[in-house]
Design an enzyme around this catalytic site. Structure first.
Site, PDB file in Angstrom:
ATOM      1  N   LYS A 193       0.810  -1.219   0.000  1.00 31.05           N
ATOM      2  CA  LYS A 193       0.000   0.000   0.000  1.00 31.05           C
ATOM      3  C   LYS A 193       0.845   1.271   0.000  1.00 31.05           C
ATOM      4  O   LYS A 193       0.576   2.207  -0.746  1.00 31.05           O
ATOM      5  CB  LYS A 193      -0.916   0.034   1.231  1.00 31.05           C
ATOM      6  CG  LYS A 193      -2.121  -0.867   1.134  1.00 31.05           C
ATOM      7  CD  LYS A 193      -3.157  -0.517   2.195  1.00 31.05           C
ATOM      8  CE  LYS A 193      -2.732  -0.912   3.583  1.00 31.05           C
ATOM      9  NZ  LYS A 193      -1.989  -0.014   4.406  1.00 31.05           N
ATOM     10  N   ARG A 268     -11.315   1.410   9.678  1.00 32.29           N
ATOM     11  CA  ARG A 268     -11.082  -0.012   9.969  1.00 32.29           C
ATOM     12  C   ARG A 268     -12.356  -0.729  10.404  1.00 32.29           C
ATOM     13  O   ARG A 268     -12.355  -1.941  10.542  1.00 32.29           O
ATOM     14  CB  ARG A 268     -10.007  -0.163  11.050  1.00 32.29           C
ATOM     15  CG  ARG A 268      -8.619   0.288  10.597  1.00 32.29           C
ATOM     16  CD  ARG A 268      -7.582   0.030  11.674  1.00 32.29           C
ATOM     17  NE  ARG A 268      -6.246   0.454  11.262  1.00 32.29           N
ATOM     18  CZ  ARG A 268      -5.401  -0.287  10.562  1.00 32.29           C
ATOM     19  NH1 ARG A 268      -5.766  -1.501  10.186  1.00 32.29           N
ATOM     20  NH2 ARG A 268      -4.209   0.162  10.223  1.00 32.29           N
TER      21      ARG A 268
END
Length: 369
Positions: A193, A268
């Site tokens: 990422k 998240r």
């Protein structure tokens, strides 16, 4: 979201809310006037939809006519108002109710009072569907108000932007942030990422917001939010979502002119995703996509073990720890796939191959947004 000419507008007031407001106004006027037959006068062009719905809901006999004034150019109200179409009816001794779609500065209202000053009316009442108290500059009384709204430019239900939008049954508000691409970048440990975020932010001129970096910055510099976050961490407690959101909002504010953001490490959970949506909506923007790098577990383990040879990170050198991290990722964060998929914003991208090949796949996904 709709586009009219060169500008974007977001949903603001539903057709049902409008209908409820018009019904309430019609009933209030009818109750106040009793058996008196009023003359309802609509201000063209904007009030044609309001007048039509209003008189259909008005429970008693009434008369209707229109006058036309000019007060708008583009998205700004002008000081120069002209009477374009005059009255032909004799209004002497009549109760006149002006039906306006919207009153903001009050310039049109000033002209209305000037026009009717010498008409010999019994009483002049003002009824407006929408009213912007922040913008109102006059002292004329508003007798009936459907909805008070903030001083934002709106279209729909008779209101237009340079001729377009009058036909819409609901009302839309001008987006102050017109062009912005916001991406949530996801991927398990070892998916790459960070590497890809660096490429993407340069290619699309986006601001990369890494939650980890934001936390470290705030705590290192002893900001109020950093101190607050550290107080939870030192107690072994989770940092509340609102503290994280406040940190992210500060980063967004620092980059108010950005073309968009890459959010890395947040959200998240579904609750955090909803909070992020609310944050972006408050900035007249939205999350355009969740782009997830999809990599097989064994490839991730191999990558992290290789990285551990040079990174010095203990969690990259222990295969058991690596597999626990991957499992934790799927358990806590992969559930967001459903959240964004329901909004048709989830894009899975194959994260196996060369860095350039993966970058090309990510760009293909972003270019479709």
């Amino acid at each position: 979201m709709i586009k009219l000419h060169d500008k974007y507008f977001k949903p603001f007031i539903s057709a049902q809310e409008i209908d409820d407001a018009v019904t309430q106004m019609a009933n209030d006027v009818a109750n106040d006037l009793g058996d008196e037959i009023p003359m309802f006068i609509g201000i063209l062009n904007g009030s044609f939809m309001l007048v039509s719905d209003f008189v259909k809901k008005y429970p008693k006999p009434c008369e209707v006519t229109f006058i036309k004034l000019a007060s708008y150019e583009g998205v700004k109200s002008t000081e120069d108002i002209q009477r374009l179409i005059g009255l032909t009816q004799d209004l002497t001794g009549r109760t006149v109710v002006i039906l306006e779609d919207i009153i903001d500065t009050g310039n049109t209202l000033h002209e209305v009072h000037r026009i009717f000053k010498n008409e010999g009316v019994k009483q002049l009442l003002i009824a407006t569907l929408f009213y912007k108290p922040e913008a109102y500059k006059k002292d004329f009384k508003l007798h009936y108000v459907g909805k008070e709204i903030p001083n934002k430019f709106i279209v729909g239900y008779g209101l237009d932007y340079d001729g377009l939008g009058r036909d819409l049954p609901e009302v839309y508000q001008l987006k102050t942030t017109q062009h912005m691409t916001n991406i949530v970048l996801f991927g398990p440990p070892g998916a790459g990422k960070g590497t890809q975020a660096n490429f993407l932010k340069e290619k699309y001129n986006l601001v990369h917001i890494s939650t980890g970096d934001v936390f470290r910055y705030n705590m290192k510099n002893d900001t109020a939010l950093g101190t607050l976050a550290k107080s939870y961490i030192d107690k072994g407690q989770l940092v509340p979502d609102q503290v994280t959101i406040d940190m992210l909002e500060a980063e967004v504010e620092k980059n108010a002119d950005a073309k968009g953001f890459i959010f890395d490490g947040f959200p998240r959970t579904n609750a955090q995703a909803e909070a992020l949506d609310q944050l972006m909506q408050s900035k007249d923007s939205q999350i355009n996509a969740m782009i997830a790098l999809e990599v097989e577990d064994e490839v991730l383990v191999e990558r992290l073990l290789e990285r551990g040879k040079s990174s010095g990170r203990a969690d990259d050198a222990n295969e058991s720890v690596i597999r626990d991290r991957i499992t934790e990722y799927y358990k806590k964060t992969a559930i967001l796939k459903d959240f964004y998929a329901e909004q048709s914003k989830y894009y899975g991208v194959d994260g196996i191959g060369s860095i350039d090949a993966i970058t090309e796949r990510l760009c293909n996904a972003i270019d479709k947004l």
